[in-house]
Write an enzyme that holds these catalytic residues in place. Structure first.
Site, short mmCIF file in Angstrom:
data_model
loop_
_atom_site.label_atom_id
_atom_site.label_comp_id
_atom_site.label_asym_id
_atom_site.label_seq_id
_atom_site.Cartn_x
_atom_site.Cartn_y
_atom_site.Cartn_z
N ASN A 1 0.85 -1.18 0.00
CA ASN A 1 0.00 0.00 0.00
C ASN A 1 0.89 1.24 0.00
OD1 ASN A 1 -1.81 2.04 0.51
ND2 ASN A 1 -2.33 1.36 2.59
N LYS B 1 0.03 4.23 -0.26
CA LYS B 1 -0.65 5.37 0.38
C LYS B 1 -0.51 6.65 -0.47
CE LYS B 1 0.14 3.22 4.82
NZ LYS B 1 0.02 3.35 6.25
N GLU C 1 -6.86 4.28 8.16
CA GLU C 1 -6.61 5.71 7.89
C GLU C 1 -7.84 6.35 7.26
OE1 GLU C 1 -2.92 5.23 5.80
OE2 GLU C 1 -1.92 4.71 7.68
N GLY D 1 2.44 1.96 10.66
CA GLY D 1 3.36 3.08 10.49
C GLY D 1 4.12 3.46 11.74
N GLU E 1 -5.29 -5.30 10.68
CA GLU E 1 -4.29 -4.25 10.84
C GLU E 1 -4.53 -3.50 12.15
OE1 GLU E 1 -2.43 -3.12 6.87
OE2 GLU E 1 -4.19 -1.85 7.13
N HIS F 1 -9.61 0.80 5.18
CA HIS F 1 -8.30 0.99 5.84
C HIS F 1 -8.50 1.92 7.04
CE1 HIS F 1 -4.17 2.21 6.57
NE2 HIS F 1 -3.79 1.16 5.85
N SER G 1 3.50 -2.53 10.28
CA SER G 1 4.96 -2.52 10.44
C SER G 1 5.62 -3.84 10.05
CB SER G 1 5.35 -2.10 11.86
OG SER G 1 4.88 -0.79 12.12
C1 PEP Z 1 -0.81 -0.14 6.08
O1 PEP Z 1 -0.95 1.06 5.92
O2 PEP Z 1 -1.65 -0.90 5.61
C2 PEP Z 1 0.34 -0.61 6.84
C3 PEP Z 1 0.33 -1.82 7.27
O3 PEP Z 1 1.37 0.30 7.04
P1 PEP Z 1 2.82 -0.01 7.69
O4 PEP Z 1 3.33 -1.28 7.03
O5 PEP Z 1 3.64 1.18 7.35
O6 PEP Z 1 2.61 -0.21 9.14
#
Ligand code: PEP
Length: 247
Positions: free
Chosen positions: A9, A11, A98, A169, A163, A96, A209
């Site tokens: 992703n 983003k 976010e 992040g 997630e 998601h 992460s």
């Molecule tokens: C994501 O945004 O789906 C995600 C898992 O981000 P990160 O790997 O940066 O934690």
């Protein structure tokens, strides 16, 4: 047997030149080696056409980061699922965290988006995950189970991504024990919702992460069928390192 899926992703990152550079680097890696998984990237909408062109002859599939819950109409700035399909997308992320946080998306809106995706022939990746407060209050399993019940579209073969919000992040991944526990619960709830056979076939991704250093341990868990990768998907070598970790 579920084949693992590693999805990147991107983003809201990258101008045209950045997207082309990253897509070319991934394309070159894919030409030299086939990891033991399916591969997918979610560039920003502005890059879909160009990145899709770079990736078109290789094994890396293309997806959108979001779609609207309706098929079309007066929704300024939004993207309909069939517009993504038209650009060569096979998947779309819905719900998601976010988007749930930035745009106040509810479970029912996420479900409508997933339904619109299926109607357009796309596979939705439906995201669920608890906040830190919810985990610390011992409510993680209840929260993700309720999100799944409220967000999963009917029919089709959606993918589910767990997630935890606090792991996205932050560099702080969930422990393998926590991931195993949540994924087992998600599979159990999927069984209630769709029956045992469909639950056994559904891909459950972990996101939060994931990096080359922790990928093998997470991807080795029984109910983890792949990863949704944010930050590490912006570096071709890191994304590849995660793909390579698929057992
Ligand atoms: C994501 O945004 O789906 C995600 C898992 O981000 P990160 O790997 O940066 O934690």
């Amino acid at each position: 047997m579920r084949r693992k899926l590693i999805a990147g992703n991107w983003k809201m990152n990258g101008l045209l030149a950045d997207g082309v550079e990253l897509a070319r680097a991934l394309s070159n890696l894919a030409a030299g080696e086939a990891p033991n998984c399916d591969l997918l990237v979610f560039p920003p909408a502005t890059l879909l056409m160009t990145v899709g062109g770079v990736l078109s002859s290789g094994p890396i599939a293309l997806g959108g980061q979001d779609c609207h819950g309706e098929a079309g109409g007066a929704h300024t700035g939004d993207i309909a699922a069939d517009m993504l399909a038209d650009l060569g997308c096979s998947h779309v992320i819905v719900g998601h965290s976010e988007r749930r946080a930035d745009h106040g998306e509810s479970d029912s809106e996420v479900k409508a988006k997933g339904q619109a995706a299926l109607a357009a022939g796309l596979t939705p990746i439906v995201c669920v995950g608890e906040s830190l407060e919810e985990r610390e209050a011992g409510r993680a399993l209840t929260v993700v189970a309720n999100q799944l019940r409220g967000s999963l579209p009917e029919g089709g073969s959606p993918v589910v991504a767990y997630e935890p919000v606090w792991a996205i992040g932050t560099g702080k991944s969930a422990t393998p024990e926590d991931v195993a526990e949540v994924h087992a619960e998600l599979r159990r709830v999927l069984g209630e919702m769709r029956g045992a056979a469909a639950a056994a076939e559904t891909l459950l991704l972990y996101g939060g992460s994931v990096k080359p250093a922790n990928a093998a341990e997470l991807l080795g868990l029984e109910d983890v069928d792949g990863a949704l990768v944010g930050g590490a998907s912006l570096k071709a070598d890191d994304f590849w390192g995660i793909a390579r970790a698929c057992p």
